[in-house]
Design an enzyme around this catalytic site. Structure first.
Site, short mmCIF file in Angstrom:
data_model
loop_
_atom_site.label_atom_id
_atom_site.label_comp_id
_atom_site.label_asym_id
_atom_site.label_seq_id
_atom_site.Cartn_x
_atom_site.Cartn_y
_atom_site.Cartn_z
N GLY A 9 0.85 -1.20 0.00
CA GLY A 9 0.00 0.00 0.00
C GLY A 9 0.88 1.24 0.00
O GLY A 9 0.54 2.26 0.60
N GLY A 12 -0.49 4.90 -1.31
CA GLY A 12 -1.58 5.62 -0.65
C GLY A 12 -1.06 6.84 0.09
O GLY A 12 0.12 7.19 0.02
N GLN A 13 -1.98 7.49 0.83
CA GLN A 13 -1.64 8.76 1.49
C GLN A 13 -0.46 8.59 2.45
O GLN A 13 0.52 9.33 2.36
CB GLN A 13 -2.86 9.30 2.26
CG GLN A 13 -2.62 10.69 2.84
CD GLN A 13 -3.51 11.01 4.04
OE1 GLN A 13 -4.16 10.13 4.60
NE2 GLN A 13 -3.52 12.25 4.44
N ILE A 36 -1.36 -2.02 -5.64
CA ILE A 36 -2.07 -2.52 -6.84
C ILE A 36 -1.99 -1.52 -7.97
O ILE A 36 -2.33 -1.81 -9.10
CB ILE A 36 -3.57 -2.87 -6.57
CG1 ILE A 36 -4.26 -1.75 -5.78
CG2 ILE A 36 -3.74 -4.21 -5.91
CD1 ILE A 36 -5.75 -1.83 -5.85
N TYR A 143 -15.35 -0.24 8.86
CA TYR A 143 -13.92 0.06 9.02
C TYR A 143 -13.50 -0.11 10.48
O TYR A 143 -12.49 -0.77 10.78
CB TYR A 143 -13.68 1.49 8.55
CG TYR A 143 -12.29 2.04 8.69
CD1 TYR A 143 -11.22 1.50 7.97
CD2 TYR A 143 -12.04 3.14 9.50
CE1 TYR A 143 -9.95 2.04 8.09
CE2 TYR A 143 -10.78 3.69 9.61
CZ TYR A 143 -9.74 3.13 8.90
OH TYR A 143 -8.48 3.68 9.01
N ILE A 173 -5.15 11.99 9.31
CA ILE A 173 -3.79 12.41 8.93
C ILE A 173 -3.87 13.45 7.82
O ILE A 173 -4.54 13.23 6.81
CB ILE A 173 -2.94 11.19 8.47
CG1 ILE A 173 -2.94 10.07 9.53
CG2 ILE A 173 -1.51 11.62 8.13
CD1 ILE A 173 -2.31 10.42 10.85
C1 AKB Z 1 -10.80 7.77 8.11
O1 AKB Z 1 -11.32 8.90 8.21
O2 AKB Z 1 -11.43 6.76 7.77
C2 AKB Z 1 -9.34 7.63 8.49
C3 AKB Z 1 -9.15 7.24 9.91
C4 AKB Z 1 -9.45 8.21 10.98
O3 AKB Z 1 -8.74 6.16 10.19
N1 AKB Z 1 -8.64 8.84 8.21
#
Ligand code: AKB
Length: 316
Positions: A9, A12-13, A36, A143, A173
């Protein structure tokens, strides 16, 4: 021991800047970037890049064996807002990639793992102010569920198999090199770009939504500091709370206005508001500070200066 690091990864950011920083520390040839999709020109030209499917054990193992990798930073993830739209895909990516890497560490293909957790592990029933390291964790997002489960798996592989896996609960972040994608805290990046480009921004969270945030430089330093810390200092094998600052959209807008007086913000909360409403406002990171010496450098006003300066210079 000569470390060879694989960042999964890497485009990514966080992965982009983490890979570059690791390359300056361990040498370009010792840090393999994988993803990827291809990343920015700096990342692609400064060292080896491999395409990887983080959900395929064969794909990950091939790269580990090919480059004699000793450590993995697993940064591939589907963030909170996108995972709400694709729950099963989000769960599959976030969980399967972690279990693959933990299994490879258990079987001694690698000797150290970094895996990012998040403030999303907390939910509506967690204390919102000074959220402690150990408290109720009942996240209401896919998540968040994947991150709590991942933390439990990390702890399990450490307790049961002695796997050296380390983790941080990242706040939002903020960075200017690579934009985040699909998070609830993304507004705090977009607002700076829109301030430079259009002098106005419509925010998808309400003006008083306070969330924990951190400038990228601090996040990268914390990650590497945790990975380099002596094993005796690591007392949490779930993930460490990590804090730098907390602010609302209104506060970041005011901070931008100090540099761009005619900047205007409007508010149009969408489905991400409900996610943000379940997350902590201020995180207590005493354990990270005590155990391995974490200290942040950037507050809101210093970060605003850096963000505006770097985005303007890059836009020229
Ligand atoms: C999100 O907003 O999903 C992420 C996090 C806080 O893990 N930046």
């Amino acid at each position: 021991m000569n470390e060879v690091i694989l960042v999964i990864g890497a485009c990514g950011q966080i992965g982009t800047e983490l890979t570059q920083k690791l390359r300056t520390i361990y040498g370009n040839e010792n840090v393999i970037a994988s993803d990827i999709k291809e990343g920015n020109a700096e990342l692609m030209s400064s060292g080896t890049f491999e395409f990887v499917d983080a959900t395929s054990k064969e794909s990950v193992l091939n790269i580990i064996e090919k480059h004699k990798v000793t450590q993995v930073y697993l940064m591939a993830a589907m963030l909170s807002a996108t995972a709400e739209k694709h729950p099963i895909k989000g769960w599959d990516l976030n969980m399967n990639s972690l279990l693959i890497v933990l299994e490879l560490a258990k079987d001694k293909y690698i000797n150290k793992v970094f895996w990012p957790s998040s403030i999303a592990t907390f939910g509506a029933t967690s204390p919102k102010i000074d959220t402690p390291q150990k408290t109720i964790m009942e996240p209401l997002t896919v998540y968040g569920i994947s991150k709590v489960s991942g933390e439990l798996w990390c702890n399990y592989y450490h307790e049961k198999y002695g796997v050296d896996v380390r983790s941080i609960r990242y706040p939002g972040i903020i960075s200017w090199k690579t934009k985040p994608g699909g998070g609830t805290t993304d507004y705090a990046v977009d607002i700076y770009f829109k301030a430079i480009e259009e002098k106005k921004y419509e925010c998808f969270l309400s003006e008083d939504t306070m969330l924990p945030m951190m400038y990228m430089n601090d996040a990268i330093n914390a990650t590497i500091q945790l990975m380099q810390a002596d094993e005796s200092k690591i007392k949490q094998r779930m993930a460490y709370n990590l804090a730098a600052m907390s602010f609302t959209p209104k506060e970041v807008a005011l901070s931008i206005k100090e540099h761009i007086p005619d900047f205007e913000i409007t508010y149009n909360p969408d489905f991400r508001q409900a996610i943000a409403d379940t997350w902590p406002k201020i995180i207590d990171d005493t354990e990270a500070r005590n155990d391995w010496g974490w200290e942040h450098k950037f507050d809101l006003s210093l970060m605003t200066k850096e963000m505006l300066k770097n985005i303007s210079e890059n836009n020229k």
